[in-house]
Enzyme design. Structure first.
Site, mmCIF file in Angstrom:
data_model
loop_
_atom_site.group_PDB
_atom_site.id
_atom_site.type_symbol
_atom_site.label_atom_id
_atom_site.label_comp_id
_atom_site.label_asym_id
_atom_site.label_seq_id
_atom_site.Cartn_x
_atom_site.Cartn_y
_atom_site.Cartn_z
ATOM 1 N N GLY A 19 0.609 -1.191 -0.158
ATOM 2 C CA GLY A 19 0.155 0.077 0.020
ATOM 3 C C GLY A 19 0.840 1.302 0.072
ATOM 4 O O GLY A 19 1.985 1.378 -0.666
ATOM 5 N N ILE A 20 0.439 2.135 0.646
ATOM 6 C CA ILE A 20 1.135 3.474 0.602
ATOM 7 C C ILE A 20 2.691 3.312 1.372
ATOM 8 O O ILE A 20 3.610 3.871 0.968
ATOM 9 C CB ILE A 20 0.215 4.607 1.862
ATOM 10 C CG1 ILE A 20 -1.114 4.775 1.308
ATOM 11 C CG2 ILE A 20 1.196 5.886 2.064
ATOM 12 C CD1 ILE A 20 -1.999 5.788 2.081
ATOM 13 N N ASP A 56 6.264 -7.882 14.013
ATOM 14 C CA ASP A 56 5.337 -7.429 14.518
ATOM 15 C C ASP A 56 5.620 -6.057 14.962
ATOM 16 O O ASP A 56 6.188 -5.936 16.161
ATOM 17 C CB ASP A 56 4.591 -8.209 15.510
ATOM 18 C CG ASP A 56 3.223 -7.633 16.017
ATOM 19 O OD1 ASP A 56 2.700 -6.686 15.916
ATOM 20 O OD2 ASP A 56 2.526 -8.607 16.872
ATOM 21 N N TYR A 140 -10.488 3.058 14.005
ATOM 22 C CA TYR A 140 -9.776 3.499 12.881
ATOM 23 C C TYR A 140 -9.854 5.134 13.119
ATOM 24 O O TYR A 140 -8.601 5.649 13.169
ATOM 25 C CB TYR A 140 -10.230 3.001 11.658
ATOM 26 C CG TYR A 140 -8.983 3.478 10.513
ATOM 27 C CD1 TYR A 140 -8.030 2.495 10.372
ATOM 28 C CD2 TYR A 140 -9.501 4.445 9.867
ATOM 29 C CE1 TYR A 140 -7.177 2.997 9.173
ATOM 30 C CE2 TYR A 140 -8.504 5.075 8.713
ATOM 31 C CZ TYR A 140 -7.293 4.039 8.453
ATOM 32 O OH TYR A 140 -6.502 4.404 7.542
ATOM 33 N N LYS A 144 -6.922 7.481 14.012
ATOM 34 C CA LYS A 144 -5.966 8.485 13.081
ATOM 35 C C LYS A 144 -5.998 9.909 13.890
ATOM 36 O O LYS A 144 -5.259 10.797 13.696
ATOM 37 C CB LYS A 144 -6.612 8.418 12.079
ATOM 38 C CG LYS A 144 -6.317 7.053 11.170
ATOM 39 C CD LYS A 144 -4.919 6.971 11.282
ATOM 40 C CE LYS A 144 -4.840 5.621 10.257
ATOM 41 N NZ LYS A 144 -3.274 5.362 10.014
ATOM 42 N N VAL A 173 -7.742 6.548 -1.186
ATOM 43 C CA VAL A 173 -6.329 5.918 -2.182
ATOM 44 C C VAL A 173 -6.590 4.623 -2.514
ATOM 45 O O VAL A 173 -7.250 3.769 -1.824
ATOM 46 C CB VAL A 173 -5.198 6.056 -1.248
ATOM 47 C CG1 VAL A 173 -3.794 5.868 -1.718
ATOM 48 C CG2 VAL A 173 -4.845 7.385 -0.388
ATOM 49 N N THR A 175 -5.764 1.530 -2.540
ATOM 50 C CA THR A 175 -4.883 0.496 -1.869
ATOM 51 C C THR A 175 -5.844 -0.834 -1.332
ATOM 52 O O THR A 175 -7.008 -0.752 -1.697
ATOM 53 C CB THR A 175 -4.059 0.921 -0.555
ATOM 54 O OG1 THR A 175 -5.319 1.522 0.459
ATOM 55 C CG2 THR A 175 -3.150 2.273 -0.946
#
Length: 235
Positions: A19-20, A56, A140, A144, A173, A175
């Site tokens: 991803g990003i 991890d 989430y 953030k 995005v 992803t």
């Protein structure tokens, strides 16, 4: 691992195999950094010049052990987790917070002396959800928002040590983490119609902003959160 190559500044990217994070890792390699990507997963076609180390990221000691010694020019905390509606359950909520906030916070704290030695910088990956709420992903969203807040605290705490700390807030995005939304034709159309620029971002477009924040071109920028969302958060 041995000491990093003194000819190339060292950058660490958590979640740097997909991803990003992958886009950041690959752009930094092309920009002259030695890059170590830490995470549990990687795309099979990840640029071979990116040193991927499976660890991890919630285990700070294991993450540190995966790194070469020496000064650290950049740390990009990109690893993230999204559990959608499961996040309304306390266990899932706490798991998301641990991955998205605590792991990056702990790793940056553990590496701050090495960042100071290099005059390095940290970029934390927040989200547009740091700006407004998501009814389907409360952890989430909370995580953030916390990333943005922790970024500001680290920035003011470490400025006197020459360590800058900023964040980026990506919007929609293309992803793996956004596949659920992209594969829902009605939802994808609704999202796209709201984005002023009329399209979703490519991971590389977020990576270029991260590279800027790590560079001396952003030498007087700290504590900022830069939206990279095509205008989604301002309309």
């Amino acid at each position: 691992m041995s000491k990093n190559n003194l000819e190339r500044p060292l950058a660490v990217v958590t979640g740097g195999g997909t991803g990003i994070g992958r886009a950041v890792s690959e752009l930094l390699v092309e920009s002259g950094y030695e890059v170590v990507a830490i995470g549990l997963d990687r795309d099979p076609d990840l640029n071979g010049r990116v040193l991927f180390r499976q660890a991890d990221i919630t285990d700070t000691a294991a993450s540190i052990a995966a790194l070469p010694e020496g000064p650290l020019a950049g740390l990009v905390n990109c690893a993230g987790m999204l559990r959608h509606q499961q996040e309304w359950q306390t266990d899932a909520f706490e798991e998301v917070m641990r991955v998205n906030v605590t792991a990056g916070f702990a790793l940056a704290n553990a590496l701050v002396e090495r960042l100071e030695a290099a005059g390095g910088a940290v970029v934390n990956v927040a989200s547009m959800w740091a700006i407004f709420g998501s009814p389907g992903a409360p952890a989430y969203t909370a995580s953030k928002g916390a990333v943005a807040a922790v970024t500001r605290s680290q920035a003011v705490a470490w400025a006197s040590r020459g360590v800058r700390v900023n964040s980026v807030a990506p919007g929609w995005v293309e992803t793996r983490i956004s596949e659920k939304a992209r594969n829902d034709a009605e939802r994808a159309q609704r999202i796209g119609s709201r984005i002023p620029m009329g399209r979703w971002a490519k991971p590389a477009e977020v990576a270029s902003v991260v590279r800027f924040l790590l560079s001396q071109d952003a030498g007087y920028v700290t504590g900022a959160m830069i939206p990279v969302d095509g205008g989604y958060s301002v309309c």
